[in-house]
Design a protein around this motif. Structure first.
Motif, PDB file in Angstrom:
ATOM      1  N   ILE A   1       0.690  -1.282  -0.059  1.00  0.00           N
ATOM      2  CA  ILE A   1       0.118   0.078   0.182  1.00  0.00           C
ATOM      3  C   ILE A   1       0.842   1.104   0.068  1.00  0.00           C
ATOM      4  O   ILE A   1       0.323   2.295  -0.140  1.00  0.00           O
ATOM      5  CB  ILE A   1      -0.892   0.049   1.189  1.00  0.00           C
ATOM      6  CG1 ILE A   1      -0.170   0.407   2.368  1.00  0.00           C
ATOM      7  CG2 ILE A   1      -1.857  -1.219   1.192  1.00  0.00           C
ATOM      8  CD1 ILE A   1      -1.129   0.441   3.625  1.00  0.00           C
ATOM      9  N   VAL A   2       2.046   1.081   0.292  1.00  0.00           N
ATOM     10  CA  VAL A   2       3.011   2.279   0.438  1.00  0.00           C
ATOM     11  C   VAL A   2       2.896   3.202  -0.863  1.00  0.00           C
ATOM     12  O   VAL A   2       2.853   4.337  -0.915  1.00  0.00           O
ATOM     13  CB  VAL A   2       4.337   1.932   1.031  1.00  0.00           C
ATOM     14  CG1 VAL A   2       5.285   3.459   1.177  1.00  0.00           C
ATOM     15  CG2 VAL A   2       4.348   1.338   2.280  1.00  0.00           C
ATOM     16  N   ALA A   3       3.212   2.776  -1.986  1.00  0.00           N
ATOM     17  CA  ALA A   3       3.273   3.322  -3.211  1.00  0.00           C
ATOM     18  C   ALA A   3       1.925   3.909  -3.361  1.00  0.00           C
ATOM     19  O   ALA A   3       1.758   5.526  -4.010  1.00  0.00           O
ATOM     20  CB  ALA A   3       3.561   2.349  -4.426  1.00  0.00           C
TER      21      ALA A   3
ATOM     22  N   LEU B   1       3.958   4.079  13.262  1.00  0.00           N
ATOM     23  CA  LEU B   1       2.996   3.427  11.924  1.00  0.00           C
ATOM     24  C   LEU B   1       3.921   3.026  10.985  1.00  0.00           C
ATOM     25  O   LEU B   1       4.918   3.542  10.575  1.00  0.00           O
ATOM     26  CB  LEU B   1       2.424   4.530  11.373  1.00  0.00           C
ATOM     27  CG  LEU B   1       1.728   4.200  10.164  1.00  0.00           C
ATOM     28  CD1 LEU B   1       0.549   3.056  10.244  1.00  0.00           C
ATOM     29  CD2 LEU B   1       1.230   5.409   9.285  1.00  0.00           C
ATOM     30  N   GLY B   2       3.912   1.695  10.503  1.00  0.00           N
ATOM     31  CA  GLY B   2       4.497   1.279   9.326  1.00  0.00           C
ATOM     32  C   GLY B   2       6.068   1.035   9.637  1.00  0.00           C
ATOM     33  O   GLY B   2       6.861   0.855   8.662  1.00  0.00           O
ATOM     34  N   ARG B   3       6.313   0.882  11.024  1.00  0.00           N
ATOM     35  CA  ARG B   3       7.913   0.505  11.000  1.00  0.00           C
ATOM     36  C   ARG B   3       8.355  -0.676  10.471  1.00  0.00           C
ATOM     37  O   ARG B   3       9.510  -0.807  10.154  1.00  0.00           O
ATOM     38  CB  ARG B   3       8.142   0.477  12.527  1.00  0.00           C
ATOM     39  CG  ARG B   3       8.044   1.741  13.283  1.00  0.00           C
ATOM     40  CD  ARG B   3       8.776   1.561  14.899  1.00  0.00           C
ATOM     41  NE  ARG B   3       8.080   0.238  15.397  1.00  0.00           N
ATOM     42  CZ  ARG B   3       8.857  -0.647  15.964  1.00  0.00           C
ATOM     43  NH1 ARG B   3      10.126  -0.473  15.747  1.00  0.00           N
ATOM     44  NH2 ARG B   3       8.649  -1.937  16.530  1.00  0.00           N
TER      45      ARG B   3
ATOM     46  N   SER C   1      11.847  -4.351   8.524  1.00  0.00           N
ATOM     47  CA  SER C   1      11.829  -2.665   8.393  1.00  0.00           C
ATOM     48  C   SER C   1      11.165  -2.172   7.076  1.00  0.00           C
ATOM     49  O   SER C   1      11.677  -2.651   6.006  1.00  0.00           O
ATOM     50  CB  SER C   1      13.255  -2.447   8.496  1.00  0.00           C
ATOM     51  OG  SER C   1      13.357  -0.971   8.571  1.00  0.00           O
ATOM     52  N   GLU C   2      10.153  -1.374   7.064  1.00  0.00           N
ATOM     53  CA  GLU C   2       9.761  -0.885   6.082  1.00  0.00           C
ATOM     54  C   GLU C   2      10.184   0.681   5.718  1.00  0.00           C
ATOM     55  O   GLU C   2       9.499   1.705   6.166  1.00  0.00           O
ATOM     56  CB  GLU C   2       8.104  -0.881   6.446  1.00  0.00           C
ATOM     57  CG  GLU C   2       7.187  -0.228   5.295  1.00  0.00           C
ATOM     58  CD  GLU C   2       7.523  -0.956   3.983  1.00  0.00           C
ATOM     59  OE1 GLU C   2       7.898  -0.228   3.033  1.00  0.00           O
ATOM     60  OE2 GLU C   2       7.420  -2.061   3.734  1.00  0.00           O
ATOM     61  N   THR C   3      11.160   0.553   4.981  1.00  0.00           N
ATOM     62  CA  THR C   3      11.844   1.857   4.517  1.00  0.00           C
ATOM     63  C   THR C   3      11.130   2.882   3.972  1.00  0.00           C
ATOM     64  O   THR C   3      11.229   4.044   4.072  1.00  0.00           O
ATOM     65  CB  THR C   3      13.209   1.604   3.993  1.00  0.00           C
ATOM     66  OG1 THR C   3      13.046   0.726   3.001  1.00  0.00           O
ATOM     67  CG2 THR C   3      14.292   1.031   5.134  1.00  0.00           C
ATOM     68  N   ALA C   4      10.144   2.416   2.859  1.00  0.00           N
ATOM     69  CA  ALA C   4       9.216   3.283   2.274  1.00  0.00           C
ATOM     70  C   ALA C   4       8.417   3.863   2.826  1.00  0.00           C
ATOM     71  O   ALA C   4       8.218   5.082   2.608  1.00  0.00           O
ATOM     72  CB  ALA C   4       8.765   2.169   0.947  1.00  0.00           C
ATOM     73  N   MET C   5       7.729   3.127   3.974  1.00  0.00           N
ATOM     74  CA  MET C   5       6.810   4.189   4.687  1.00  0.00           C
ATOM     75  C   MET C   5       7.541   5.050   5.542  1.00  0.00           C
ATOM     76  O   MET C   5       6.918   6.115   5.583  1.00  0.00           O
ATOM     77  CB  MET C   5       6.209   2.924   5.561  1.00  0.00           C
ATOM     78  CG  MET C   5       5.019   3.620   6.446  1.00  0.00           C
ATOM     79  SD  MET C   5       3.624   4.255   5.025  1.00  0.00           S
ATOM     80  CE  MET C   5       2.421   5.004   6.305  1.00  0.00           C
TER      81      MET C   5
END
Length: 183
Positions: free
Chosen positions: A133-135, A153-155, A162-166
């Motif tokens: 969903i990040v994009a 949120l979204g770590r 790890s969610e670097t884009a968020m």
């Protein structure tokens, strides 16, 4: 609509039965206007995260760390964390209490449809998010949407990585969180 009151009003208070009867009877006058009516579309949504629900339900914490469970004498020693799910619920209730029309949408709604396009603002709580969903969130924010994010949120993505884009979307280089749900 038919309502039954025998389980909620004491038989010793017949005036209460009369008041409920009158309210139900008088509300029928508005029914002809409601039959073909429809709700005003909400411009605000709270995102319910399946990734958070899945991961949080498997993250066990001691019952003393959970303010909702710690008061239960018969609760097990460890319970699933509920912080993020409570954040989602309380965001919804706070917005409704402030008289906003609010929808609940899911990550799947965002992935599979153009659900975000219907909203001016979305509120999002959860440590884990579906990375797909990040994009879409990024495009929506750049097009003028407002994203309200709770702490942490979204770590992590749905797999606990790890969610670097968020983080980038939120304008962060890194994030750490200290949880303290004790009131």
């Amino acid at each position: 609509a038919e309502e039954f009151t025998e389980n909620s009003i004491s038989w010793s208070y017949p005036q209460s039965f009369r008041a409920v009867h009158d309210a139900i009877y008088q509300s029928a006058a508005a029914e002809k206007y409601l039959v073909n009516g429809k709700s005003r579309p909400a411009k605000i949504a709270v995102i319910y995260s399946r990734a958070t629900d899945f991961n949080e339900s498997r993250l066990m914490v001691s019952k003393e760390q959970d303010p909702f469970i710690s008061a239960c004498q018969n609760a097990p020693a460890t319970v699933p964390q509920t912080l993020c799910r409570k954040d989602q619920q309380y965001l919804y209730m706070a917005l409704r209490r402030a008289n906003y029309d609010v929808d609940i949408i899911t990550e799947d709604d965002i992935i599979e449809t153009t659900a975000l396009d219907a909203y001016k603002a979305v509120y999002f709580a959860g440590e884990w998010i579906d990375s797909r969903i990040v994009a879409k969130l990024d495009r929506w924010v750049k097009a003028g949407g407002t994203l309200y994010a709770t702490a942490g949120l979204g770590r992590m993505d749905q797999f606990g990585e790890s969610e670097t884009a968020m983080l980038k979307l939120l304008g962060l280089k890194s994030a750490s969180i200290q949880k303290n749900a004790i009131t």
